[in-house]
Scaffold this active site. Structure first.
Site, short mmCIF file in Angstrom:
data_model
loop_
_atom_site.label_atom_id
_atom_site.label_comp_id
_atom_site.label_asym_id
_atom_site.label_seq_id
_atom_site.Cartn_x
_atom_site.Cartn_y
_atom_site.Cartn_z
N HIS A 1 0.82 -1.22 0.00
CA HIS A 1 0.00 0.00 0.00
C HIS A 1 0.85 1.27 0.00
O HIS A 1 0.39 2.33 -0.41
CB HIS A 1 -0.92 -0.01 1.22
CG HIS A 1 -2.14 0.84 1.08
ND1 HIS A 1 -2.25 1.84 0.14
CD2 HIS A 1 -3.32 0.86 1.77
CE1 HIS A 1 -3.43 2.43 0.25
NE2 HIS A 1 -4.09 1.85 1.23
N ASP B 1 -10.07 -5.14 -18.26
CA ASP B 1 -10.54 -6.18 -19.17
C ASP B 1 -9.34 -6.71 -19.95
O ASP B 1 -8.82 -6.06 -20.84
CB ASP B 1 -11.60 -5.61 -20.11
CG ASP B 1 -12.03 -6.59 -21.18
OD1 ASP B 1 -11.62 -7.78 -21.14
OD2 ASP B 1 -12.78 -6.18 -22.08
#
Length: 464
Positions: A169, A388
């Site tokens: 993170h 995608d």
């Protein structure tokens, strides 16, 4: 009365291959890049799990191996995002820097004897089989000197696949990860370059010289540790992990408890946050005179004057904290909590962000205050569905679950096609039961009995 959801597979039948490193597909410069002061603090020193579930593609079908496609795409994307292929190390005065070694990110491919359809709604957070589809490779723990990304692609027997990611993170937030994954997905589909090029420029979110606190920041106040709070909320072994679905019906029921002026001027997330904070405080049975905290994690990218450019993929969120006596929060109408939530969001300005960064430096990059604190982040607009790789949009893509003090709002579509928000949350067993009772009252759903709860029923409403 809620009915049990489809049972989550506790253990998938998995064949996992030997881990390897994916390096940039072309040579990249070896350099040291300091993190921003907003990246570099204790509250972000962990690795964040994300899961993406892709169905079989009618166009690609069995003609392509998703592990190979993703692996090659990541290597191409790392040419542009070469810091992600390096590691974090400590510089002077403990300042964290990225050593751009191009060593690579950890990659594992696996096969599971199950279809996406069989997984059903168990793909929603919290995922009960995250350790199977996103393993921790020996030596990859921690954040210093370790790969910044760990990726696993698990092929499913239906032709779909699961993409699991653990993100350090400190290097990026959810929006930064979304940007990287979108770039990799575009390259997987044959583009020559990402539609948005990455920007480092971490210096724009560093402290002023000299640093100066111009706003109040109770999220970083030095509070004496409360032994009961720490024992209840920081010991994950004694906590249970559940998720709650909020569709239009639940949200409308909660808003019935608000005056008209707040109904029209409050967002769904503001109302839900107030409701959850109140129910959680009641459930934890906190002393009425104790101070409780609500911290809203707010993305500051759009703040005028900060100069955060398009393509920036570092951390850009700040904490906005409001306080209340536990007894007053629990006994007051819901509108009281909603007003506090709105106050937290309204505090965040350019100056507030600058002051937050300065306080982090002045206090030695501390973690946020944990005593009776509840952190909430809205991830509904991150846009992970844009990743995608040629198999279409993921059936679910995003955060794998909650953390002990932190919950996230994520978009979710049930198998009946209803769109809403899922919130995963971690609480001690006794508190989770009381939380369910209080939340049920708020949504006019009646009371779910212990028998249903013990069968891992989905609180509030079934996902089926």
């Amino acid at each position: 009365m809620a009915s049990p959801p489809p049972s989550s597979p506790a253990l998938l039948s998995m064949i996992r291959h030997k881990p390897e490193l994916i390096s940039p597909s072309q040579a990249t410069p070896h350099e040291l890049k300091p993190l921003s002061d907003l990246d570099d603090h204790e509250g972000l020193c962990f690795r964040f799990p994300f899961l993406f579930f892709y169905p079989n593609s009618p166009t690609i079908g069995g003609r392509e191996d998703p592990a190979r496609v993703v692996k090659e795409a990541l290597g191409k994307a790392l040419v542009y995002y070469n810091p992600l292929a390096g590691g974090i190390r400590e510089g002077p005065n403990g300042k964290l820097v990225v050593d751009c070694t191009a060593e690579g990110i950890l990659f594992v491919e696996a096969d599971a004897d199950i279809s996406l359809e069989e997984l059903g709604d168990s793909v929603r957070p919290p995922c009960g089989f995250v350790d199977e589809v996103l393993c921790d490779v020996a030596g990859s723990g921690g954040i210093i000197g370790c790969p910044l990304l760990l990726v696993q692609v698990t092929r499913l027997k239906c032709g779909g696949f699961i993409l699991g990611i653990r993100l350090n993170h400190a290097i990026s937030d959810t929006l930064g990860l979304r940007q990287f994954l979108k770039a990799a997905a575009e390259l997987a589909r044959g583009t020559h370059a990402p539609s948005r090029l990455p920007v480092w420029q971490r210096e724009i979110l560093c402290a002023r010289d000299p640093p100066r606190a111009t706003c109040r920041h109770p999220e970083f106040e030095d509070v004496v540790d409360d032994a009961r709070s720490a024992a209840m909320m920081l010991d994950t072994k004694n906590m249970v992990h559940r998720s709650f679905f909020f569709g239009p019906r639940e949200v409308a029921s909660i808003k019935k408890g608000l005056p008209n002026h707040l109904v029209s001027k409050s967002s769904t997330c503001e109302v839900l946050t107030a409701c959850l904070w109140k129910c959680r405080t009641i459930a934890l049975e906190i002393d009425p005179d104790d101070v409780v905290r609500l911290t809203c994690v707010i993305n500051a990218r759009g703040q005028r004057g900060l100069g955060v450019p398009p393509g920036y993929y570092g951390n850009t969120s700040v904490y906005a904290t409001v306080l209340s006596k536990a007894g007053h929060l629990c006994s007051s109408p819901l509108g009281y909590a909603v007003e506090l939530v709105k106050k937290a969001k309204e505090m965040v300005s350019e100056e507030y962000v600058r002051s937050s960064i300065d306080v982090l430096v002045l206090k030695g990059r501390p973690k946020y205050t944990t005593v009776w604190n509840f952190l909430v982040a809205d991830a509904t607009k991150v846009g992970f569905e844009e990743a995608d790789f040629g198999w279409g949009k993921p059936a679910y893509g995003g955060i794998a679950g909650a953390l002990p003090l932190i919950s996230f709002y994520v978009k979710y579509r049930t198998r009946k096609g209803e769109e809403g928000i899922v919130l995963p949350i971690m609480l001690p067993e006794r508190a989770m039961r009381r939380f369910l009772e209080e939340l049920t009252k708020m949504t006019d759903e009646g009371t779910t009995g212990d028998d249903d709860y013990s069968k891992d029923s989905t609180p509030i409403r079934s996902y089926l």
